[in-house]
Design a protein around this motif. Structure first.
Motif, PDB file in Angstrom:
ATOM      1  N   HIS A  38       0.732  -1.295  -0.093  1.00  0.00           N
ATOM      2  CA  HIS A  38      -0.051   0.046  -0.093  1.00  0.00           C
ATOM      3  C   HIS A  38       0.806   1.237  -0.155  1.00  0.00           C
ATOM      4  O   HIS A  38       2.241   1.312   0.320  1.00  0.00           O
ATOM      5  CB  HIS A  38      -0.925  -0.160   1.272  1.00  0.00           C
ATOM      6  CG  HIS A  38      -1.869  -1.364   1.218  1.00  0.00           C
ATOM      7  ND1 HIS A  38      -2.934  -1.245   0.311  1.00  0.00           N
ATOM      8  CD2 HIS A  38      -1.848  -2.364   1.765  1.00  0.00           C
ATOM      9  CE1 HIS A  38      -3.567  -2.506   0.674  1.00  0.00           C
ATOM     10  NE2 HIS A  38      -2.911  -2.988   1.579  1.00  0.00           N
ATOM     11  N   TRP A  39       0.270   2.474  -0.328  1.00  0.00           N
ATOM     12  CA  TRP A  39       0.909   3.834  -0.348  1.00  0.00           C
ATOM     13  C   TRP A  39       2.035   3.848   0.514  1.00  0.00           C
ATOM     14  O   TRP A  39       3.161   4.268   0.348  1.00  0.00           O
ATOM     15  CB  TRP A  39      -0.060   4.898  -0.469  1.00  0.00           C
ATOM     16  CG  TRP A  39      -0.582   4.969  -1.759  1.00  0.00           C
ATOM     17  CD1 TRP A  39      -2.050   4.726  -2.142  1.00  0.00           C
ATOM     18  CD2 TRP A  39      -0.127   5.536  -2.905  1.00  0.00           C
ATOM     19  NE1 TRP A  39      -1.983   4.881  -3.496  1.00  0.00           N
ATOM     20  CE2 TRP A  39      -0.780   5.436  -4.248  1.00  0.00           C
ATOM     21  CE3 TRP A  39       1.301   6.009  -3.483  1.00  0.00           C
ATOM     22  CZ2 TRP A  39      -0.390   5.888  -5.466  1.00  0.00           C
ATOM     23  CZ3 TRP A  39       1.458   6.261  -4.571  1.00  0.00           C
ATOM     24  CH2 TRP A  39       0.593   6.120  -5.688  1.00  0.00           C
ATOM     25  N   PRO A  40       1.998   3.809   1.850  1.00  0.00           N
ATOM     26  CA  PRO A  40       2.842   4.188   2.811  1.00  0.00           C
ATOM     27  C   PRO A  40       4.141   3.356   2.700  1.00  0.00           C
ATOM     28  O   PRO A  40       5.139   3.766   2.815  1.00  0.00           O
ATOM     29  CB  PRO A  40       2.122   4.140   4.189  1.00  0.00           C
ATOM     30  CG  PRO A  40       0.711   3.951   4.047  1.00  0.00           C
ATOM     31  CD  PRO A  40       0.200   3.779   2.614  1.00  0.00           C
ATOM     32  N   ASP A  41       3.886   2.109   2.681  1.00  0.00           N
ATOM     33  CA  ASP A  41       4.990   0.883   2.601  1.00  0.00           C
ATOM     34  C   ASP A  41       5.681   1.288   1.233  1.00  0.00           C
ATOM     35  O   ASP A  41       6.872   0.910   1.220  1.00  0.00           O
ATOM     36  CB  ASP A  41       4.470  -0.368   2.564  1.00  0.00           C
ATOM     37  CG  ASP A  41       5.495  -1.527   2.694  1.00  0.00           C
ATOM     38  OD1 ASP A  41       6.786  -1.013   3.362  1.00  0.00           O
ATOM     39  OD2 ASP A  41       5.571  -2.394   2.522  1.00  0.00           O
ATOM     40  N   ALA A  42       4.892   1.630   0.139  1.00  0.00           N
ATOM     41  CA  ALA A  42       5.551   1.880  -1.182  1.00  0.00           C
ATOM     42  C   ALA A  42       6.356   3.028  -1.072  1.00  0.00           C
ATOM     43  O   ALA A  42       7.469   3.022  -1.700  1.00  0.00           O
ATOM     44  CB  ALA A  42       4.586   2.101  -2.099  1.00  0.00           C
ATOM     45  N   LEU A  43       5.886   3.910  -0.665  1.00  0.00           N
ATOM     46  CA  LEU A  43       6.810   5.466  -0.496  1.00  0.00           C
ATOM     47  C   LEU A  43       7.875   5.227   0.450  1.00  0.00           C
ATOM     48  O   LEU A  43       9.077   5.750   0.108  1.00  0.00           O
ATOM     49  CB  LEU A  43       5.826   6.538   0.037  1.00  0.00           C
ATOM     50  CG  LEU A  43       4.880   6.893  -0.970  1.00  0.00           C
ATOM     51  CD1 LEU A  43       3.935   7.869  -0.159  1.00  0.00           C
ATOM     52  CD2 LEU A  43       5.443   7.276  -2.135  1.00  0.00           C
TER      53      LEU A  43
END
Length: 165
Positions: free
Chosen positions: A48-53
């Motif tokens: 998801h976005w937080p882990d990807a960023l």
């Protein structure tokens, strides 16, 4: 989506292995695909976005130290950031370790082949020096190890085998 990711890894591997560079259009294309997969909730690895960023920042930031020290090209660093956007933070360490082992094997083999010139074509291929048909303006650096290619290969292996529980 995993097939697009594998195609991107293949393109990076071939480009880096042949030219010892990863062009910006290839890095940005992979990052755009990752962003699109995240936006459409079609991310193949459950990131998801937080882990990807976080993965993108870690991938870029960690290898940036090696680039600043003159040990790695900028394309390798940017590719690691885009790769982190795909896989997230957790898989980066095993991927880095695997790629580093392959790069170390490449370096040892290159040293041995330079001392024992039995296979001059293999030595030339591993060294990344331009061939007569290459564009002389294309190769400004002398980095013989295509680290982004090794990151891509290990990431593909991680996808195929490392994720299965």
């Amino acid at each position: 989506m995993p097939y697009l990711w594998l195609l991107w890894l293949l393109l990076v591997t071939v480009h880096d292995a042949r030219q010892r560079r990863v062009p910006n259009w290839l890095v940005l294309g992979g990052a755009a695909l990752a962003g699109g997969a995240l936006a459409m909730n079609a991310q193949p690895f459950g990131v998801h976005w937080p882990d990807a960023l976080t993965g993108a920042a870690l991938g870029f930031g960690f290898l940036l130290v090696f680039h600043v020290a003159g040990l790695m090209g900028a394309g390798d660093v940017k590719f690691a950031g885009a790769l982190g956007l795909w896989v997230g933070a957790a898989p980066l360490l095993p991927i880095w370790i695997g790629a580093s082992l392959l790069a170390g094997l490449h370096a040892v083999l290159l040293v041995v082949l330079r001392r024992l010139p039995w296979f001059p074509r293999l030595t030339l291929m591993l060294s990344g020096r331009p061939r007569a048909t290459d564009d002389p303006g294309l190769r400004q650096q002398t980095r013989p190890i295509p680290f982004a290619a090794y990151l891509a290969v290990v990431a593909a292996v991680w996808m195929a085998w490392g994720r299965q529980s």
